[in-house]
Enzyme design. Structure first.
Site, PDB file in Angstrom:
ATOM      1  N   ARG A 101       0.813  -1.265   0.134  1.00 33.00           N
ATOM      2  CA  ARG A 101       0.079  -0.187   0.057  1.00 33.00           C
ATOM      3  C   ARG A 101       1.005   1.333  -0.018  1.00 33.00           C
ATOM      4  NH1 ARG A 101      -5.451   1.573   3.426  1.00 33.00           N
ATOM      5  NH2 ARG A 101      -6.185   0.268   1.788  1.00 33.00           N
ATOM      6  N   HIS A 128      -7.413   0.773  -6.708  1.00 26.52           N
ATOM      7  CA  HIS A 128      -7.719  -0.125  -5.237  1.00 26.52           C
ATOM      8  C   HIS A 128      -8.245  -1.459  -5.798  1.00 26.52           C
ATOM      9  CE1 HIS A 128      -7.823  -1.317  -1.334  1.00 26.52           C
ATOM     10  NE2 HIS A 128      -8.692  -0.411  -0.646  1.00 26.52           N
ATOM     11  N   GLN A 131     -10.175  -3.844  -3.468  1.00 26.53           N
ATOM     12  CA  GLN A 131     -11.383  -3.472  -2.843  1.00 26.53           C
ATOM     13  C   GLN A 131     -12.606  -3.843  -3.624  1.00 26.53           C
ATOM     14  OE1 GLN A 131     -12.098  -1.838   0.104  1.00 26.53           O
ATOM     15  NE2 GLN A 131     -14.190  -2.309  -0.450  1.00 26.53           N
ATOM     16  N   ASP A 200     -17.150   7.163  -1.383  1.00 29.57           N
ATOM     17  CA  ASP A 200     -16.208   6.919  -0.544  1.00 29.57           C
ATOM     18  C   ASP A 200     -15.816   8.387   0.209  1.00 29.57           C
ATOM     19  OD1 ASP A 200     -13.702   5.998   0.402  1.00 29.57           O
ATOM     20  OD2 ASP A 200     -12.418   6.018  -1.372  1.00 29.57           O
ATOM     21  N   CYS A 237     -16.187   1.562   1.020  1.00 24.30           N
ATOM     22  CA  CYS A 237     -14.912   0.714   1.138  1.00 24.30           C
ATOM     23  C   CYS A 237     -14.536   0.955   2.676  1.00 24.30           C
ATOM     24  CB  CYS A 237     -13.899   1.087   0.141  1.00 24.30           C
ATOM     25  SG  CYS A 237     -13.338   2.707   0.262  1.00 24.30           S
ATOM     26  N   ARG A 265     -13.660  -8.400   2.038  1.00 23.01           N
ATOM     27  CA  ARG A 265     -12.317  -8.220   1.632  1.00 23.01           C
ATOM     28  C   ARG A 265     -11.384  -9.479   2.060  1.00 23.01           C
ATOM     29  NH1 ARG A 265     -10.101  -3.172   1.724  1.00 23.01           N
ATOM     30  NH2 ARG A 265      -8.267  -4.417   0.813  1.00 23.01           N
TER      31      ARG A 265
HETATM   32  N1   CP Z   1     -11.245  -0.169   2.492  1.00 20.61           N
HETATM   33  C1   CP Z   1      -9.883  -0.128   2.850  1.00 20.61           C
HETATM   34  O1   CP Z   1      -9.116  -0.234   2.020  1.00 20.61           O
HETATM   35  O2   CP Z   1      -9.772  -0.049   4.145  1.00 20.61           O
HETATM   36  P1   CP Z   1      -8.265   0.127   5.040  1.00 20.61           P
HETATM   37  O3   CP Z   1      -8.006   1.646   4.339  1.00 20.61           O
HETATM   38  O4   CP Z   1      -8.484   0.073   6.517  1.00 20.61           O
HETATM   39  O5   CP Z   1      -7.449  -0.885   4.398  1.00 20.61           O
HETATM   40  N1  NVA Z   2     -10.048   6.655  -1.285  1.00 23.23           N
HETATM   41  C1  NVA Z   2      -9.621   6.202   0.012  1.00 23.23           C
HETATM   42  C2  NVA Z   2      -9.631   4.749   0.384  1.00 23.23           C
HETATM   43  C3  NVA Z   2      -9.344   4.115   1.455  1.00 23.23           C
HETATM   44  C4  NVA Z   2      -9.541   2.712   1.724  1.00 23.23           C
HETATM   45  C5  NVA Z   2      -8.011   6.586   0.175  1.00 23.23           C
HETATM   46  O1  NVA Z   2      -7.230   6.457  -0.738  1.00 23.23           O
HETATM   47  O2  NVA Z   2      -7.745   7.086   1.289  1.00 23.23           O
END
Ligand code: CP
Ligand code: NVA
Length: 289
Positions: A101, A128, A131, A200, A237, A265
């Site tokens: 990530r 992502h 997700q 989101d 998400c 997930r």
């Molecule tokens: N939706 C998601 O990716 O959650 P986290 O940021 O908690 O991993």
């Molecule tokens: N769009 C959000 C998703 C988090 C899971 C971010 O990038 O923070």
């Protein structure tokens, strides 16, 4: 060829459907998980916060008999002078797969270029994909085949929205987007006849301090949900900024399936990992319960 899971558009339609099918199968086996990752290790590298992604990968690996190692990018030599190429070679000698990530998408593609183990996208500023696999699994579980469904995306045009754009032609669903940046529809038009309404946060990680004023017309409210197809799902998400992108009453309504979506997930991750690891000799256990 090493199998990477970096963007949905890089993977064939048949493969993505097979991964989704396996995710449903593995969910049915959740109380007797097949030990198909016995002896396999996954490194998880984080450059941003996470609750669901970290939990789901860690629990997925362990339930199926594997191991995980968690690292933060800041604590790794790659944050100093070490190259992406050397980092990829070292990871490939120690573990069987790596989930990352990070803000920079090119870090993932760079690691994948030199890596002999699968590289999995756990979210970048670009996309992502894990997700969206869980989201589609959730819609299939609740409403049947995703093909021909209508999904409305409201709010910020971000990494998750971008991945929906990639997924729509692959899975054959209609995607209606209502955002201040790339508005093809008004919010009311977007949700009309929608099977699922998805939003989101308006402020993704790394965008702290952003002005959210222009997003208020895109808030998901009960009134807006009432314009969608009867029985439409509300999805997010997570994490949620309650009272911003969605109102509390929508979150409390029967339309809201966010916790099933979050649980999925885990099952989607298992299936994604299993596909990646098939190259490492993992044989998928396809027995039905
Ligand atoms: N939706 C998601 O990716 O959650 P986290 O940021 O908690 O991993
Ligand atoms: N769009 C959000 C998703 C988090 C899971 C971010 O990038 O923070």
């Amino acid at each position: 060829m090493t199998r990477h899971f970096i963007d949905l558009e890089d993977i064939s339609r048949d493969t993505l459907h097979a991964i989704l099918k396996n995710a449903h199968d593995l969910k049915r086996q959740k109380f007797s998980p097949p030990q198909i990752f016995d002896g396999l290790s996954l490194a998880m590298i984080f450059d941003k916060k996470s609750t669901r992604t970290r939990l789901s990968f860690e629990v997925a690996m362990k339930q199926l008999g594997g191991h995980t190692t968690v690292m933060t990018l800041d604590d790794m030599q790659i944050s100093g002078a070490e190259s992406i190429e050397d980092t990829a070679h070292i990871l490939s000698r120690f573990v069987d797969g790596v989930m990352i990530r990070a803000s920079r998408h090119d870090l993932l593609t760079g690691l994948a270029q030199y890596s002999t183990i699968p590289v999995i996208n756990g979210l970048t500023d670009h996309s992502h994909p894990c997700q969206i696999m869980a989201d589609l699994m959730t819609i299939e579980e609740k409403r049947g085949s995703i093909a021909g469904k209508k999904i409305a995306w409201l709010g910020d045009y971000n990494n998750v929205a971008h991945t929906y754009v990639q997924a729509a032609p692959i899975f054959g669903f209609e995607l209606a987007i209502a955002t201040p940046q790339k508005s093809t529809h008004s919010p009311a038009e977007a949700v009309k006849d929608a099977d699922a309404v998805v939003t989101d946060t308006w402020v993704s990680m790394g965008q702290e301090g952003k002005d959210i004023e222009k997003f208020w017309p895109y808030q998901v409210t009960s009134e807006l949900m009432s314009k969608a197809k009867p029985g439409a799902l509300f999805m997010h998400c997570m994490p949620i900024h309650r009272g911003e992108e969605v109102t509390e009453d929508v979150l409390k309504s029967p339309a809201c399936v966010i916790y099933d979506e979050a649980e999925n997930r885990l099952h989607a991750q298992k299936a994604i990992l299993a596909w990646c690891f098939e190259q490492s000799g993992v044989t998928l256990n396809r027995r039905t319960p």
